[in-house]
Design an enzyme around this catalytic site. Structure first.
Site, PDB file in Angstrom:
ATOM      1  N   HIS A 362       0.815  -1.220   0.000  1.00  0.00           N
ATOM      2  CA  HIS A 362       0.000   0.000   0.000  1.00  0.00           C
ATOM      3  C   HIS A 362       0.846   1.266   0.000  1.00  0.00           C
ATOM      4  O   HIS A 362       2.055   1.249   0.288  1.00  0.00           O
ATOM      5  CB  HIS A 362      -0.967   0.003   1.189  1.00  0.00           C
ATOM      6  CG  HIS A 362      -0.307   0.116   2.545  1.00  0.00           C
ATOM      7  ND1 HIS A 362      -0.004   1.333   3.123  1.00  0.00           N
ATOM      8  CD2 HIS A 362       0.075  -0.829   3.435  1.00  0.00           C
ATOM      9  CE1 HIS A 362       0.545   1.129   4.310  1.00  0.00           C
ATOM     10  NE2 HIS A 362       0.607  -0.178   4.526  1.00  0.00           N
ATOM     11  N   CYS A 381       2.506  -5.016   6.937  1.00  0.00           N
ATOM     12  CA  CYS A 381       2.243  -4.737   5.531  1.00  0.00           C
ATOM     13  C   CYS A 381       3.466  -4.085   4.891  1.00  0.00           C
ATOM     14  O   CYS A 381       4.403  -3.672   5.568  1.00  0.00           O
ATOM     15  CB  CYS A 381       1.020  -3.846   5.382  1.00  0.00           C
ATOM     16  SG  CYS A 381      -0.538  -4.674   5.762  1.00  0.00           S
TER      17      CYS A 381
END
Length: 470
Positions: A362, A381
């Site tokens: 992301h 992440c």
């Protein structure tokens, strides 16, 4: 670090299995009778085992004398060695949950029996290792660093003030000797001159450090890692290569977790690379393989319960109104969601792929960390330096998602999921040792301690197999 092009001549093909699949046990019950070796084949196989177990970063004893029982044991040892070289030494119980890659199931007996029948044992041996030049580079590095260990390794550099241009004295002499072990262009004597500055920079690049040419705390620590530890680090990375499928997709995305770098391959050639931010120790980014199926534009952030409990609710309690100021809303009285926008922790782009760890790639509004050489700071992440470039590349060719259409959607602030017309494979990998094109070994820190853990598991499995063989 970039994974190399797979050779077209790779002879061994295995079918990858999903993470939930069971790894073949270390000792398997043969499905066909053990092949009977001739005298010449027994001698050849014993020699191959003796040579190859060290070369492949494994350990195995060859039984003597070579009577009939010993020959059968030799065949069993060869089959065990083949499993270890081709699909890894570990058993299913050895894998941590966040080691989400699993080696392909591999039964070496049919291929070995055919090799004995056709008297092609050496060719069968040669086809066992992973068919990647990256693995070959580690294998050559293992031989070199074992030679360094056999020659006495290197001495730790003493602590002291930073060393830079113009420095003299015993510590500079010790630095030259230390660098010369891995870098043959370094002279053994002299002051800290311009050539030594460049040698220090070369070393810093090999260790993934800021190439300042000054020996300070981080550089000193990297140089003082013992040669024996580097050997075990190479062994651990060789094992991870064995967990990959024999044929990687030619179009793929790879993230080196330890180095925090993302690379995109198109037709097996690297076409894009960018810095990333990966999980900090305690919030490790898992190793895994999956497929990116969509790009979410203007994604909201559904906050994991652990982050909400440990970090965000305490902030709201300490400073009432924190949620409102930062775009959070409470759902069902407990769950937190941050709305899409410039404040969102996910930025403007999210790249979705199915996995058991709830991680993804992301964007991020926090850009400062990308300038750092140490970029392990996420909750697991992978944050991307250039997410817009990656989104355009993945959606290229889709008439509904031209660069202008992507930009217009971003500007509107609407949350839209753009499905990829051609999903792309993604691999999150943990490489802390790899060879450059010229054969020079490169090392990164082992921030999660996975190298030491894996090397110990390899050694324990090899030792238990040796005991079983006896």
């Amino acid at each position: 670090m970039l994974l190399p092009v797979l050779p077209a001549s790779a002879q061994v093909v295995s079918v990858p299995v999903p993470p939930s699949a069971q790894v073949a046990p270390i000792v398997a019950v043969p499905t066909i009778p053990l092949p009977q070796l001739t005298d010449a084949q027994a001698m050849q196989l014993a020699a191959l085992l003796l040579r190859d177990t060290l070369a492949q970063g494994l350990s195995l004893a060859v039984p003597q004398p070579m009577d009939a029982a010993a020959r059968d044991q030799l065949v069993r040892d060869a089959l065990d060695h083949a499993r270890a070289v081709h699909a890894g030494r570990l058993a299913e119980a050895d894998f941590q949950r966040d080691w989400g890659l699993r080696p392909p199931v591999f039964d070496p007996l049919p291929g070995f029996a055919d090799a004995v029948r056709r008297d092609r044992i050496a060719a069968w041996f040669a086809a066992l290792p992973p068919p990647y030049s990256g693995y070959d580079g580690l294998k050559a590095g293992l031989q070199r660093y074992r030679g360094i260990v056999a020659a006495g390794g290197w001495s730790a550099l003493p602590a002291g003030p930073d060393l830079g241009m113009g420095a003299t004295g015993p510590r500079v002499f010790a630095l030259r000797n230390r660098l010369a072990v891995e870098d043959t262009d370094v002279a053994a004597t002299g002051a800290f001159d311009a050539k030594l500055v460049e040698a220090v920079r070369r070393a810093q690049r090999r260790y993934g450090l800021n190439p300042t040419g000054i020996v300070s705390t981080q550089t000193l620590a990297a140089l003082n890692v013992p040669a024996t530890a580097r050997v075990r680090q190479i062994m651990a990375n060789m094992e991870r290569w064995r967990w990959l499928p024999q044929d990687l997709p030619r179009d793929r995305i790879q993230v080196n977790i330890a180095a925090a770098v993302l690379t995109v391959f198109d037709g097996d050639q690297p076409v894009m690379s960018m810095r990333a931010v990966t999980g900090r120790p305690g919030d490790e980014t898992p190793m895994l393989s999956s497929t990116i199926h969509s790009v979410v534009l203007n994604p909201p952030w559904n906050v994991p319960t652990s982050i909400a409990t440990k970090e965000l609710w305490p902030k709201e309690k300490k400073s009432p109104g924190y949620f409102k100021r930062n775009g959070f809303r409470v759902i069902d009285g407990t769950r937190l969601q941050q709305k899409a926008g410039d404040q969102s922790a996910l930025g403007r782009y999210k790249f979705d792929f199915d996995n058991a760890f709830s991680v993804y790639l992301h964007d991020t509004p926090s850009r400062a960390k990308f300038a750092s050489f140490s970029r392990l700071a996420s909750h697991g992440c992978v944050r991307l330096e250039k997410p817009a470039d990656l989104a355009q590349l993945l959606l290229k060719g889709d008439p509904a998602w031209t660069p202008e259409a992507i930009a217009a959607t971003i500007d509107k602030g609407e949350t839209v999921r753009a499905r990829l017309a051609k999903p792309v494979s993604v691999y999150l990998l943990y490489w802390t040792a790899f060879a450059s094109g010229n054969g020079q070994m490169n090392f990164r820190d082992d921030p999660y301690g996975w190298d030491a853990t894996l090397a110990a598991k390899i050694e324990a499995r090899s030792a238990s197999q040796l005991v079983a063989a006896r």
